[in-house]
Motif scaffolding. Sequence first.
Motif, mmCIF file in Angstrom:
data_model
loop_
_atom_site.group_PDB
_atom_site.id
_atom_site.type_symbol
_atom_site.label_atom_id
_atom_site.label_comp_id
_atom_site.label_asym_id
_atom_site.label_seq_id
_atom_site.Cartn_x
_atom_site.Cartn_y
_atom_site.Cartn_z
ATOM 1 N N LEU A 1 0.857 -1.187 0.000
ATOM 2 C CA LEU A 1 0.000 0.000 0.000
ATOM 3 C C LEU A 1 0.889 1.231 0.000
ATOM 4 O O LEU A 1 1.705 1.412 0.907
ATOM 5 C CB LEU A 1 -0.919 0.003 1.220
ATOM 6 N N SER A 2 0.744 2.073 -1.015
ATOM 7 C CA SER A 2 1.644 3.210 -1.180
ATOM 8 C C SER A 2 0.892 4.519 -1.280
ATOM 9 O O SER A 2 -0.023 4.666 -2.089
ATOM 10 C CB SER A 2 2.506 3.022 -2.438
ATOM 11 N N ASP A 3 1.293 5.467 -0.459
ATOM 12 C CA ASP A 3 0.833 6.858 -0.515
ATOM 13 C C ASP A 3 1.986 7.665 -1.090
ATOM 14 O O ASP A 3 2.954 7.971 -0.398
ATOM 15 C CB ASP A 3 0.453 7.313 0.902
ATOM 16 N N SER A 4 1.905 7.987 -2.382
ATOM 17 C CA SER A 4 3.020 8.701 -3.018
ATOM 18 C C SER A 4 2.545 9.315 -4.331
ATOM 19 O O SER A 4 1.357 9.262 -4.659
ATOM 20 C CB SER A 4 4.196 7.752 -3.256
ATOM 21 N N GLY A 5 3.499 9.873 -5.076
ATOM 22 C CA GLY A 5 3.192 10.429 -6.375
ATOM 23 C C GLY A 5 3.032 9.341 -7.422
ATOM 24 O O GLY A 5 3.391 8.177 -7.199
ATOM 25 N N ALA A 6 2.516 9.723 -8.585
ATOM 26 C CA ALA A 6 2.212 8.745 -9.630
ATOM 27 C C ALA A 6 3.449 7.992 -10.094
ATOM 28 O O ALA A 6 3.406 6.774 -10.296
ATOM 29 C CB ALA A 6 1.548 9.450 -10.812
ATOM 30 N N ALA A 7 4.582 8.688 -10.243
ATOM 31 C CA ALA A 7 5.788 8.045 -10.774
ATOM 32 C C ALA A 7 6.331 6.999 -9.802
ATOM 33 O O ALA A 7 6.683 5.888 -10.207
ATOM 34 C CB ALA A 7 6.856 9.092 -11.075
ATOM 35 N N PHE A 8 6.392 7.341 -8.511
ATOM 36 C CA PHE A 8 6.894 6.367 -7.538
ATOM 37 C C PHE A 8 5.928 5.196 -7.419
ATOM 38 O O PHE A 8 6.347 4.037 -7.361
ATOM 39 C CB PHE A 8 7.101 7.015 -6.169
ATOM 40 N N ILE B 1 -4.945 -10.490 4.778
ATOM 41 C CA ILE B 1 -3.568 -10.704 4.352
ATOM 42 C C ILE B 1 -2.735 -11.228 5.513
ATOM 43 O O ILE B 1 -3.159 -11.194 6.672
ATOM 44 C CB ILE B 1 -2.926 -9.394 3.825
ATOM 45 N N ASP B 2 -1.538 -11.711 5.168
ATOM 46 C CA ASP B 2 -0.593 -12.166 6.192
ATOM 47 C C ASP B 2 0.381 -11.069 6.591
ATOM 48 O O ASP B 2 0.881 -11.060 7.714
ATOM 49 C CB ASP B 2 0.187 -13.378 5.682
ATOM 50 N N GLY B 3 0.685 -10.151 5.666
ATOM 51 C CA GLY B 3 1.638 -9.087 5.964
ATOM 52 C C GLY B 3 1.407 -7.899 5.053
ATOM 53 O O GLY B 3 0.838 -8.028 3.965
ATOM 54 N N LEU B 4 1.883 -6.723 5.499
ATOM 55 C CA LEU B 4 1.668 -5.479 4.760
ATOM 56 C C LEU B 4 2.984 -4.740 4.575
ATOM 57 O O LEU B 4 3.755 -4.575 5.529
ATOM 58 C CB LEU B 4 0.682 -4.593 5.530
ATOM 59 N N VAL B 5 3.238 -4.285 3.357
ATOM 60 C CA VAL B 5 4.372 -3.410 3.057
ATOM 61 C C VAL B 5 3.789 -2.027 2.784
ATOM 62 O O VAL B 5 2.908 -1.874 1.939
ATOM 63 C CB VAL B 5 5.169 -3.908 1.836
ATOM 64 N N LEU B 6 4.305 -1.027 3.508
ATOM 65 C CA LEU B 6 3.650 0.273 3.532
ATOM 66 C C LEU B 6 4.593 1.411 3.159
ATOM 67 O O LEU B 6 5.736 1.467 3.615
ATOM 68 C CB LEU B 6 3.099 0.521 4.945
ATOM 69 N N VAL B 7 4.095 2.317 2.325
ATOM 70 C CA VAL B 7 4.743 3.604 2.060
ATOM 71 C C VAL B 7 3.736 4.660 2.482
ATOM 72 O O VAL B 7 2.667 4.771 1.875
ATOM 73 C CB VAL B 7 5.093 3.790 0.570
ATOM 74 N N ALA B 8 4.051 5.417 3.533
ATOM 75 C CA ALA B 8 3.049 6.347 4.062
ATOM 76 C C ALA B 8 3.705 7.530 4.747
ATOM 77 O O ALA B 8 4.817 7.437 5.271
ATOM 78 C CB ALA B 8 2.126 5.634 5.055
#
Length: 349
Positions: free
Chosen positions: A78-85, A131-138
């Motif tokens: 789950l990523s909170d970022s700009g379109a390019a990233f 899910i079993d795990g979460l990878v986060l950009v926030a």
Amino acid sequence: MADKIDATDIFDERGNWRSPTITEIARASGCSTATVDRVLNERPGVREVTRKRVLDAFSSLTIESSTDAASCLKIAFLSDSGAAFNQSLKEGVNAYQAAYPNLELSFHSVLTTEVKPVQFAQQIERISQDIDGLVLVAREDLTINRAVRAVTARGVPVVCVTTDLPNSRRVAYIGNDQTGAGSTAACLMGTSISSSNNRVLLVISAPYRCQEERELGFRRVLRSEYPSLTVEERVSSNDDFEYSYRNVRNYIRDHGPPGGIYNVAGGNTGIAEAIRDEGLSGEVTFIGHELNSNSRILLETGGMDFVIGHDLDREISFSIECLRASLKKQDLPNIPSMPVRIFTKYNCF
């Protein structure tokens, strides 16, 4: 034995999973098969420390079997970022999925301009239900931190990539030393900027810890090694082309051209076009972050001078390994320091 744990018991009729055998548990625990049999059937005559060792081995093997079996380990990004990233991260996740089809990876993203922390926190909790795990950009936010703590309390480990949430009880942070990345940018700026114009414009977006750390490292090195350079003002890009283009052009019109621009956020393309449309191409040193299809073109065409990058594919791989270890209740893998990479038009292929 059959009324407790049968070594031949099939938990999935299609054969995808079975409980570990007595021999496997004995090997993992360092105990004899007879001792394992006593513990699993709750017979007396076993010391408590030995009993715990057997049960810990059984638990670890059970988690390993259930999470490593085909299509059993479900990990969401789950990523909170700009379109390019977001696009770069999605491509990396898809590539990892193709290489490891036994995993079930999903990708979700929200643009920086559209994020509302309360809704994003609700999305974290909603996704974590299955899910079993979460990878986060926030971004750093109390509501988001609280959601991550709630998720981890339910047994779903969370790993932060690129930008950290150290107060969220996440399992690990995988990414650059962002203060070092900002320091590197300052060194490049200090040795490249024109001596006739010592003003630097700093571009930011949202309260991401990585951006705050980049700015900290940048300002620290300017103060100590390039005191003649001054960061005159901060403007926002909001990780968006139009937003960054408009704000940088407005700044130049109101204050005149800076000698350099350091963008700790997204929106590199908008900044480069603002420089070009103001007739300043080749006169302003422009340094930003994240090597992707957009910034690669800017480097090749002279729209940017330097891009500070990192190995996103490697970060994806380590984040999944950390989640595996956490689910198995094992020590986390030794996570090496992710190197800060410097890209120019000569090495951005």
